[in-house]
Design an enzyme around this catalytic site. Sequence first.
Site, short mmCIF file in Angstrom:
data_model
loop_
_atom_site.label_atom_id
_atom_site.label_comp_id
_atom_site.label_asym_id
_atom_site.label_seq_id
_atom_site.Cartn_x
_atom_site.Cartn_y
_atom_site.Cartn_z
N LYS A 115 0.80 -1.37 -0.32
CA LYS A 115 -0.43 0.26 -0.04
C LYS A 115 0.72 1.32 -0.49
O LYS A 115 2.25 1.35 0.20
CB LYS A 115 -0.60 -0.05 0.97
CG LYS A 115 -1.72 -1.20 1.24
CD LYS A 115 -2.93 -1.04 2.72
CE LYS A 115 -3.79 -2.67 1.90
NZ LYS A 115 -4.52 -2.77 3.40
N ARG A 148 -0.70 -14.35 3.98
CA ARG A 148 -2.01 -14.18 5.12
C ARG A 148 -0.80 -13.60 6.51
O ARG A 148 -1.12 -13.37 7.77
CB ARG A 148 -3.27 -14.36 5.19
CG ARG A 148 -4.32 -14.28 3.86
CD ARG A 148 -4.44 -13.29 4.10
NE ARG A 148 -5.82 -13.15 4.78
CZ ARG A 148 -6.67 -11.80 4.59
NH1 ARG A 148 -6.58 -10.72 4.44
NH2 ARG A 148 -6.93 -12.16 6.01
N THR A 176 -5.12 -8.13 10.23
CA THR A 176 -5.61 -6.93 9.78
C THR A 176 -4.39 -5.51 10.63
O THR A 176 -3.91 -4.13 10.01
CB THR A 176 -6.72 -6.80 9.74
OG1 THR A 176 -7.11 -7.48 9.23
CG2 THR A 176 -7.44 -5.50 8.94
N ASN A 196 -2.07 -0.21 7.21
CA ASN A 196 -1.33 -1.61 7.45
C ASN A 196 -0.34 -2.09 7.00
O ASN A 196 -0.01 -3.25 6.71
CB ASN A 196 -2.05 -2.37 8.15
CG ASN A 196 -3.08 -2.44 7.06
OD1 ASN A 196 -2.97 -2.05 6.50
ND2 ASN A 196 -4.12 -3.58 7.28
N HIS A 233 -1.80 -5.06 1.75
CA HIS A 233 -2.98 -6.48 1.38
C HIS A 233 -2.60 -7.73 0.87
O HIS A 233 -1.60 -7.68 0.00
CB HIS A 233 -3.72 -5.40 0.51
CG HIS A 233 -4.90 -6.98 -0.18
ND1 HIS A 233 -6.32 -6.84 0.56
CD2 HIS A 233 -5.51 -7.00 -1.45
CE1 HIS A 233 -6.68 -7.39 -0.21
NE2 HIS A 233 -5.97 -8.00 -1.39
N GLU A 288 -8.78 -10.97 -7.82
CA GLU A 288 -8.36 -9.75 -7.17
C GLU A 288 -7.71 -9.61 -8.74
O GLU A 288 -7.13 -9.23 -9.28
CB GLU A 288 -7.46 -9.74 -6.12
CG GLU A 288 -8.53 -8.86 -5.02
CD GLU A 288 -8.39 -9.27 -3.85
OE1 GLU A 288 -9.15 -8.71 -2.85
OE2 GLU A 288 -7.11 -10.39 -3.42
P1 IDP Z 1 -7.43 -7.16 5.56
O1 IDP Z 1 -6.83 -6.21 5.21
O2 IDP Z 1 -6.55 -7.68 6.84
O3 IDP Z 1 -8.13 -8.36 4.71
P2 IDP Z 1 -9.80 -6.30 5.74
O4 IDP Z 1 -11.06 -6.46 7.11
O5 IDP Z 1 -10.52 -6.74 4.87
O6 IDP Z 1 -8.62 -6.73 6.81
O7 IDP Z 1 -10.12 -4.65 5.73
C1 IDP Z 1 -9.38 -3.84 4.33
C2 IDP Z 1 -9.12 -3.00 4.88
O8 IDP Z 1 -9.01 -1.97 5.51
C3 IDP Z 1 -7.30 -3.24 5.85
O9 IDP Z 1 -5.93 -3.99 5.14
C4 IDP Z 1 -7.63 -2.16 6.45
O10 IDP Z 1 -6.44 -1.02 5.41
C5 IDP Z 1 -8.90 -1.64 5.92
N1 IDP Z 1 -9.51 -1.34 7.54
C6 IDP Z 1 -10.31 -2.38 7.87
N2 IDP Z 1 -11.02 -2.04 9.37
C7 IDP Z 1 -10.57 -1.04 9.34
C8 IDP Z 1 -10.44 0.08 11.02
O11 IDP Z 1 -11.38 -0.47 11.31
N3 IDP Z 1 -10.42 1.77 10.03
C9 IDP Z 1 -9.86 1.62 9.93
N4 IDP Z 1 -9.57 0.82 7.69
C10 IDP Z 1 -9.47 0.05 7.97
MG MG Z 2 -9.49 -8.74 3.76
#
Ligand code: IDP
Ligand code: MG
Length: 149
Positions: free
Chosen positions: A9, A85, A91, A112, A115, A126
């Site tokens: 990212k 993962r 996350t 974070n 992805h 994707e």
């Molecule tokens: P993942 O990336 O671990 O699969 P997901 O739940 O699919 O996590 O969420 C996608 C992305 O959305 C996360 O990687 C993060 O960048 C963002 N995200 C998820 N939850 C939050 C939040 O509560 N606040 C801000 N950003 C979030």
């Molecule tokens: Mg996800």
Amino acid sequence: MERTFIAIKPDGVQRKLVSEIIGRFEKKGFKLVGLKLMKVSKELAEQHYGVHKERPFFPGLVEFITSSPVVAIVLEGDGVVASARKIIGATNPLASEPGTIRGDFGVNIGRNIIHGSDAVETAQSEIALWFKDEELVSWDPTMTAWIYE
Ligand code: IDP
Ligand code: MG
């Protein structure tokens, strides 16, 4: 063989973590089959994160992902979706184990770093969303016999 989609990212690119992150997947034994630096359009960001479109963080997430370049990657290998993962970590970086990418380099859930596809079927859609067929390279690393029995 199984493939997954990874994106470093904007925060990971700006913080110069690209080589560190790609190196972790290479050293694990996964094969690079797609790799490009790109600015992400609003349309692509909204499609990619479509499952989250009702969530409060969605607008900020789309703005963030489109704000600065990302590195889009396709990796290939046995069990690569689940393994990547694990290498990435949970996350929320504060909950990610040390030794994972998010656990080692992140603090905030909205920054974070990386992805990774969450399932084989998600990975397929994707990869199709981010890469054209001709951008994916099939090749035989000479090391394969030292990674697979
Ligand atoms: P993942 O990336 O671990 O699969 P997901 O739940 O699919 O996590 O969420 C996608 C992305 O959305 C996360 O990687 C993060 O960048 C963002 N995200 C998820 N939850 C939050 C939040 O509560 N606040 C801000 N950003 C979030
Ligand atoms: Mg996800």
